[in-house]
Design a protein around this motif. Structure first.
Motif, PDB file in Angstrom:
ATOM      1  N   TRP A  16       0.820  -1.205   0.000  1.00 33.90           N
ATOM      2  CA  TRP A  16       0.000   0.000   0.000  1.00 33.90           C
ATOM      3  C   TRP A  16       0.855   1.256   0.000  1.00 33.90           C
ATOM      4  O   TRP A  16       0.314   2.362  -0.006  1.00 33.90           O
ATOM      5  CB  TRP A  16      -0.909  -0.004   1.227  1.00 33.90           C
ATOM      6  N   LEU A  17       2.162   1.114  -0.007  1.00 35.20           N
ATOM      7  CA  LEU A  17       3.044   2.274   0.041  1.00 35.20           C
ATOM      8  C   LEU A  17       2.899   3.208  -1.159  1.00 35.20           C
ATOM      9  O   LEU A  17       2.947   4.423  -0.977  1.00 35.20           O
ATOM     10  CB  LEU A  17       4.488   1.836   0.201  1.00 35.20           C
ATOM     11  N   PRO A  18       2.740   2.710  -2.380  1.00 33.85           N
ATOM     12  CA  PRO A  18       2.556   3.660  -3.484  1.00 33.85           C
ATOM     13  C   PRO A  18       1.320   4.548  -3.314  1.00 33.85           C
ATOM     14  O   PRO A  18       1.338   5.714  -3.700  1.00 33.85           O
ATOM     15  CB  PRO A  18       2.412   2.753  -4.713  1.00 33.85           C
ATOM     16  N   TYR A  19       0.295   4.012  -2.699  1.00 34.57           N
ATOM     17  CA  TYR A  19      -0.896   4.825  -2.440  1.00 34.57           C
ATOM     18  C   TYR A  19      -0.605   5.881  -1.374  1.00 34.57           C
ATOM     19  O   TYR A  19      -1.104   7.009  -1.445  1.00 34.57           O
ATOM     20  CB  TYR A  19      -2.070   3.955  -2.009  1.00 34.57           C
ATOM     21  N   GLY A  20       0.179   5.519  -0.383  1.00 34.49           N
ATOM     22  CA  GLY A  20       0.570   6.478   0.643  1.00 34.49           C
ATOM     23  C   GLY A  20       1.436   7.592   0.081  1.00 34.49           C
ATOM     24  O   GLY A  20       1.274   8.759   0.444  1.00 34.49           O
ATOM     25  N   VAL A  21       2.343   7.231  -0.815  1.00 36.42           N
ATOM     26  CA  VAL A  21       3.188   8.242  -1.459  1.00 36.42           C
ATOM     27  C   VAL A  21       2.335   9.160  -2.327  1.00 36.42           C
ATOM     28  O   VAL A  21       2.511  10.383  -2.306  1.00 36.42           O
ATOM     29  CB  VAL A  21       4.301   7.566  -2.290  1.00 36.42           C
ATOM     30  N   ALA A  22       1.404   8.594  -3.068  1.00 35.62           N
ATOM     31  CA  ALA A  22       0.515   9.414  -3.902  1.00 35.62           C
ATOM     32  C   ALA A  22      -0.344  10.341  -3.046  1.00 35.62           C
ATOM     33  O   ALA A  22      -0.552  11.510  -3.403  1.00 35.62           O
ATOM     34  CB  ALA A  22      -0.367   8.523  -4.764  1.00 35.62           C
ATOM     35  N   ALA A  23      -0.831   9.843  -1.925  1.00 31.90           N
ATOM     36  CA  ALA A  23      -1.629  10.686  -1.021  1.00 31.90           C
ATOM     37  C   ALA A  23      -0.782  11.817  -0.452  1.00 31.90           C
ATOM     38  O   ALA A  23      -1.236  12.960  -0.364  1.00 31.90           O
ATOM     39  CB  ALA A  23      -2.208   9.839   0.099  1.00 31.90           C
ATOM     40  N   MET A  24       0.461  11.518  -0.075  1.00 25.86           N
ATOM     41  CA  MET A  24       1.342  12.550   0.456  1.00 25.86           C
ATOM     42  C   MET A  24       1.617  13.628  -0.588  1.00 25.86           C
ATOM     43  O   MET A  24       1.595  14.817  -0.289  1.00 25.86           O
ATOM     44  CB  MET A  24       2.656  11.912   0.923  1.00 25.86           C
TER      45      MET A  24
END
Length: 136
Positions: A16-24
């Motif tokens: 789920w890290l790419p989604y977290g990076v995109a959200a950031m």
């Protein structure tokens, strides 16, 4: 930061890290837009539509810190290795704005933004030091 998902019949872990990076990145872009909307509206239309950011800036400054906390495992930290510069830029920008307005304008709520920026930069440094060295 992996979770078992069975959306296509596979039992492989999905990060789920790419989604977290995109959200950031999205929150950072919105925070920049919010910051520059006030002087823009005052210059273009002669009136200030929005006050300068205060509590929303503090909330936005917590997003990179949350991503750093979630990705503290070495495997997850290496996944977002290409985004460390973006994280550092966002943290420094949040820190600079929070520090300037907390010190010169007396906005006490922005002290949390300063603390988040300092904590995030310290966390990045700590995790970068714990990362396994790759020899060539």
């Amino acid at each position: 930061m992996t979770d078992k998902r069975d959306s296509w019949g596979t039992d492989r872990p999905v990060s789920w890290l790419p989604y977290g990076v995109a959200a950031m990145k999205g929150v950072f872009a919105l925070a920049l837009f919010r910051l520059f909307a006030t002087p823009f509206s005052e210059e273009m239309f002669g009136e200030q539509w929005l006050p300068m950011p205060t509590w929303e800036w503090t909330l936005a400054s917590l997003t990179p810190v949350l991503l750093i906390v979630v990705a503290r495992r070495p495997a997850d930290w290496s996944v977002i290795s290409g985004e460390r510069t973006t994280l550092r830029i966002a943290l420094i920008f949040y820190l600079a704005y929070g520090l300037a307005f907390a010190a010169f304008q007396g906005k006490t709520v922005l002290r949390l933004s300063v603390a988040a920026g300092l904590g995030g930069l310290a966390g990045m440094r700590l995790l970068a030091r714990k990362e396994p060295a790759h020899g060539s």
